[in-house]
Design a protein around this motif. Structure first.
Motif, PDB file in Angstrom:
ATOM      1  N   MET A  36       0.826  -1.174   0.000  1.00 55.86           N
ATOM      2  CA  MET A  36       0.000   0.000   0.000  1.00 55.86           C
ATOM      3  C   MET A  36       0.875   1.244   0.000  1.00 55.86           C
ATOM      4  O   MET A  36       1.827   1.341   0.750  1.00 55.86           O
ATOM      5  CB  MET A  36      -0.889  -0.010   1.233  1.00 55.86           C
ATOM      6  CG  MET A  36      -1.614   1.287   1.389  1.00 55.86           C
ATOM      7  SD  MET A  36      -2.526   1.374   2.897  1.00 55.86           S
ATOM      8  CE  MET A  36      -3.221   2.972   2.635  1.00 55.86           C
ATOM      9  N   ARG A  72       0.958  -4.121  20.475  1.00 51.70           N
ATOM     10  CA  ARG A  72       0.767  -5.491  19.994  1.00 51.70           C
ATOM     11  C   ARG A  72       0.421  -6.452  21.119  1.00 51.70           C
ATOM     12  O   ARG A  72      -0.189  -7.477  20.886  1.00 51.70           O
ATOM     13  CB  ARG A  72       2.032  -5.986  19.288  1.00 51.70           C
ATOM     14  CG  ARG A  72       2.238  -5.301  17.986  1.00 51.70           C
ATOM     15  CD  ARG A  72       3.409  -5.751  17.158  1.00 51.70           C
ATOM     16  NE  ARG A  72       4.299  -6.730  17.703  1.00 51.70           N
ATOM     17  CZ  ARG A  72       4.794  -7.754  17.019  1.00 51.70           C
ATOM     18  NH1 ARG A  72       4.451  -7.929  15.758  1.00 51.70           N
ATOM     19  NH2 ARG A  72       5.643  -8.576  17.563  1.00 51.70           N
ATOM     20  N   SER A  77      -1.085  -0.545  11.168  1.00 49.31           N
ATOM     21  CA  SER A  77      -1.892  -1.390  10.286  1.00 49.31           C
ATOM     22  C   SER A  77      -2.880  -0.572   9.474  1.00 49.31           C
ATOM     23  O   SER A  77      -3.273   0.528   9.859  1.00 49.31           O
ATOM     24  CB  SER A  77      -2.636  -2.452  11.091  1.00 49.31           C
ATOM     25  OG  SER A  77      -3.464  -1.846  12.045  1.00 49.31           O
ATOM     26  N   HIS A  78      -3.259  -1.129   8.346  1.00 47.05           N
ATOM     27  CA  HIS A  78      -4.277  -0.561   7.469  1.00 47.05           C
ATOM     28  C   HIS A  78      -5.319  -1.644   7.243  1.00 47.05           C
ATOM     29  O   HIS A  78      -5.003  -2.727   6.738  1.00 47.05           O
ATOM     30  CB  HIS A  78      -3.661  -0.127   6.134  1.00 47.05           C
ATOM     31  CG  HIS A  78      -4.682   0.292   5.118  1.00 47.05           C
ATOM     32  ND1 HIS A  78      -5.411   1.444   5.233  1.00 47.05           N
ATOM     33  CD2 HIS A  78      -5.109  -0.319   3.985  1.00 47.05           C
ATOM     34  CE1 HIS A  78      -6.229   1.545   4.209  1.00 47.05           C
ATOM     35  NE2 HIS A  78      -6.069   0.484   3.440  1.00 47.05           N
ATOM     36  N   LEU A  79      -6.551  -1.384   7.661  1.00 44.49           N
ATOM     37  CA  LEU A  79      -7.649  -2.351   7.545  1.00 44.49           C
ATOM     38  C   LEU A  79      -7.265  -3.705   8.139  1.00 44.49           C
ATOM     39  O   LEU A  79      -7.550  -4.765   7.580  1.00 44.49           O
ATOM     40  CB  LEU A  79      -8.071  -2.514   6.079  1.00 44.49           C
ATOM     41  CG  LEU A  79      -8.569  -1.248   5.380  1.00 44.49           C
ATOM     42  CD1 LEU A  79      -8.821  -1.511   3.912  1.00 44.49           C
ATOM     43  CD2 LEU A  79      -9.838  -0.735   6.054  1.00 44.49           C
ATOM     44  N   GLY A  80      -6.574  -3.670   9.278  1.00 46.56           N
ATOM     45  CA  GLY A  80      -6.187  -4.894   9.964  1.00 46.56           C
ATOM     46  C   GLY A  80      -4.933  -5.565   9.433  1.00 46.56           C
ATOM     47  O   GLY A  80      -4.469  -6.541  10.016  1.00 46.56           O
ATOM     48  N   GLN A  81      -4.383  -5.082   8.332  1.00 38.94           N
ATOM     49  CA  GLN A  81      -3.167  -5.657   7.757  1.00 38.94           C
ATOM     50  C   GLN A  81      -1.954  -4.893   8.267  1.00 38.94           C
ATOM     51  O   GLN A  81      -1.859  -3.678   8.077  1.00 38.94           O
ATOM     52  CB  GLN A  81      -3.199  -5.586   6.231  1.00 38.94           C
ATOM     53  CG  GLN A  81      -4.252  -6.461   5.607  1.00 38.94           C
ATOM     54  CD  GLN A  81      -4.012  -7.922   5.913  1.00 38.94           C
ATOM     55  OE1 GLN A  81      -4.771  -8.535   6.636  1.00 38.94           O
ATOM     56  NE2 GLN A  81      -2.942  -8.472   5.384  1.00 38.94           N
ATOM     57  N   PRO A  82      -0.992  -5.573   8.909  1.00 37.23           N
ATOM     58  CA  PRO A  82       0.193  -4.880   9.414  1.00 37.23           C
ATOM     59  C   PRO A  82       1.042  -4.310   8.273  1.00 37.23           C
ATOM     60  O   PRO A  82       1.244  -4.961   7.246  1.00 37.23           O
ATOM     61  CB  PRO A  82       0.970  -5.958  10.152  1.00 37.23           C
ATOM     62  CG  PRO A  82       0.120  -7.169  10.171  1.00 37.23           C
ATOM     63  CD  PRO A  82      -0.995  -6.991   9.217  1.00 37.23           C
ATOM     64  N   LEU A  83       1.509  -3.064   8.475  1.00 40.27           N
ATOM     65  CA  LEU A  83       2.399  -2.415   7.510  1.00 40.27           C
ATOM     66  C   LEU A  83       3.809  -2.270   8.061  1.00 40.27           C
ATOM     67  O   LEU A  83       4.783  -2.432   7.337  1.00 40.27           O
ATOM     68  CB  LEU A  83       1.872  -1.028   7.135  1.00 40.27           C
ATOM     69  CG  LEU A  83       0.495  -0.939   6.502  1.00 40.27           C
ATOM     70  CD1 LEU A  83       0.105   0.524   6.307  1.00 40.27           C
ATOM     71  CD2 LEU A  83       0.483  -1.680   5.180  1.00 40.27           C
ATOM     72  N   ARG A 108       9.613  -4.394   8.904  1.00 43.15           N
ATOM     73  CA  ARG A 108       8.444  -4.807   8.129  1.00 43.15           C
ATOM     74  C   ARG A 108       7.670  -5.839   8.948  1.00 43.15           C
ATOM     75  O   ARG A 108       8.180  -6.377   9.918  1.00 43.15           O
ATOM     76  CB  ARG A 108       8.898  -5.407   6.801  1.00 43.15           C
ATOM     77  CG  ARG A 108       9.542  -4.379   5.884  1.00 43.15           C
ATOM     78  CD  ARG A 108       9.691  -4.882   4.485  1.00 43.15           C
ATOM     79  NE  ARG A 108      10.457  -6.127   4.425  1.00 43.15           N
ATOM     80  CZ  ARG A 108      11.434  -6.372   3.564  1.00 43.15           C
ATOM     81  NH1 ARG A 108      11.748  -5.481   2.660  1.00 43.15           N
ATOM     82  NH2 ARG A 108      12.066  -7.515   3.590  1.00 43.15           N
ATOM     83  N   PRO A 109       6.436  -6.154   8.554  1.00 44.57           N
ATOM     84  CA  PRO A 109       5.629  -7.111   9.315  1.00 44.57           C
ATOM     85  C   PRO A 109       6.276  -8.489   9.443  1.00 44.57           C
ATOM     86  O   PRO A 109       6.021  -9.203  10.408  1.00 44.57           O
ATOM     87  CB  PRO A 109       4.323  -7.205   8.530  1.00 44.57           C
ATOM     88  CG  PRO A 109       4.243  -5.941   7.765  1.00 44.57           C
ATOM     89  CD  PRO A 109       5.661  -5.552   7.461  1.00 44.57           C
ATOM     90  N   ASP A 110       7.136  -8.860   8.491  1.00 38.92           N
ATOM     91  CA  ASP A 110       7.808 -10.161   8.569  1.00 38.92           C
ATOM     92  C   ASP A 110       9.042 -10.126   9.463  1.00 38.92           C
ATOM     93  O   ASP A 110       9.743 -11.122   9.593  1.00 38.92           O
ATOM     94  CB  ASP A 110       8.172 -10.665   7.175  1.00 38.92           C
ATOM     95  CG  ASP A 110       9.094  -9.728   6.416  1.00 38.92           C
ATOM     96  OD1 ASP A 110       9.553  -8.713   6.985  1.00 38.92           O
ATOM     97  OD2 ASP A 110       9.347 -10.004   5.219  1.00 38.92           O
TER      98      ASP A 110
END
Length: 186
Positions: free
Chosen positions: A1, A42, A68-74, A90-92
């Motif tokens: 995004m 978290r 996060s954006h719409l529940g997705q971690p950025l 990053r989320p990973d």
């Protein structure tokens, strides 16, 4: 995004938040009021950290946040105890770099090895603390303006700095110490 270059960053503001708020929480919106991202803890806070967060020691406690954006971690943002740099990944879990406060107004953006890439002000403008209302609640509004064309990883580090500015500057969740720049919007 791809996030917009200008974000209005808001956090709850009021007497209860000042006196009892121990969890870090912010939300960012576009200039037109559309929600973009949320920042939240978290993990649950233990009793000792809750107690310290309600005092002037809040800025020296650990923070483990997710953007996060719409529940997705950025992005993941972590700060250890004391005054270490704020780590951004990053989320990973792959490190992007870190942010280190070097003086009252200079924040260095560092690569994963700890070398300075640039200063926060080189890639972003930041306006602190106007008190406003959103959905009937008082909020503090900060405005982050990323310079168009800012290269990675400086752009992501500047975004993280704006979203968690109180943590980067060492205040944490304690707002009763008087920062001198929280004022009502005209």
């Amino acid at each position: 995004m791809t996030l917009p270059d200008t974000l209005v960053i808001e956090q709850p503001w009021g007497a209860a938040r000042h006196l009892f708020g121990t969890r870090y929480e912010t939300h960012a919106y576009t200039e037109h009021g559309a929600p973009v991202v949320a920042v939240a803890e978290r993990k649950r806070l233990g009793p000792l950290r809750k107690l310290l967060r309600a005092t002037g020691f809040s800025g020296r406690t650990t923070f483990d946040l997710v953007v996060s954006h719409l529940g997705q971690p950025l992005l993941l943002i972590r700060k250890g105890p004391g005054k270490p740099p704020t780590q951004v990944s990053r989320p990973d879990g792959v490190p992007i770099g870190s942010v280190r406060k070097e003086s009252r107004s200079h924040y260095a953006l560092l690569d994963p090895s700890g070398r300075r890439i640039c200063y926060f002000g080189d890639v972003a403008g930041f306006t602190q603390g106007a008190i406003a209302r959103r959905d009937g609640r008082r909020v503090r509004q900060d405005v982050l303006r990323l310079h168009p064309g800012a290269a990675e990883p400086a752009r992501s580090l500047a975004l993280a700095t704006g979203l968690v500015f109180d943590i980067v500057r060492g205040v944490g969740t304690n707002h009763t110490g008087g920062g001198g720049f929280d004022f009502p919007a005209a």
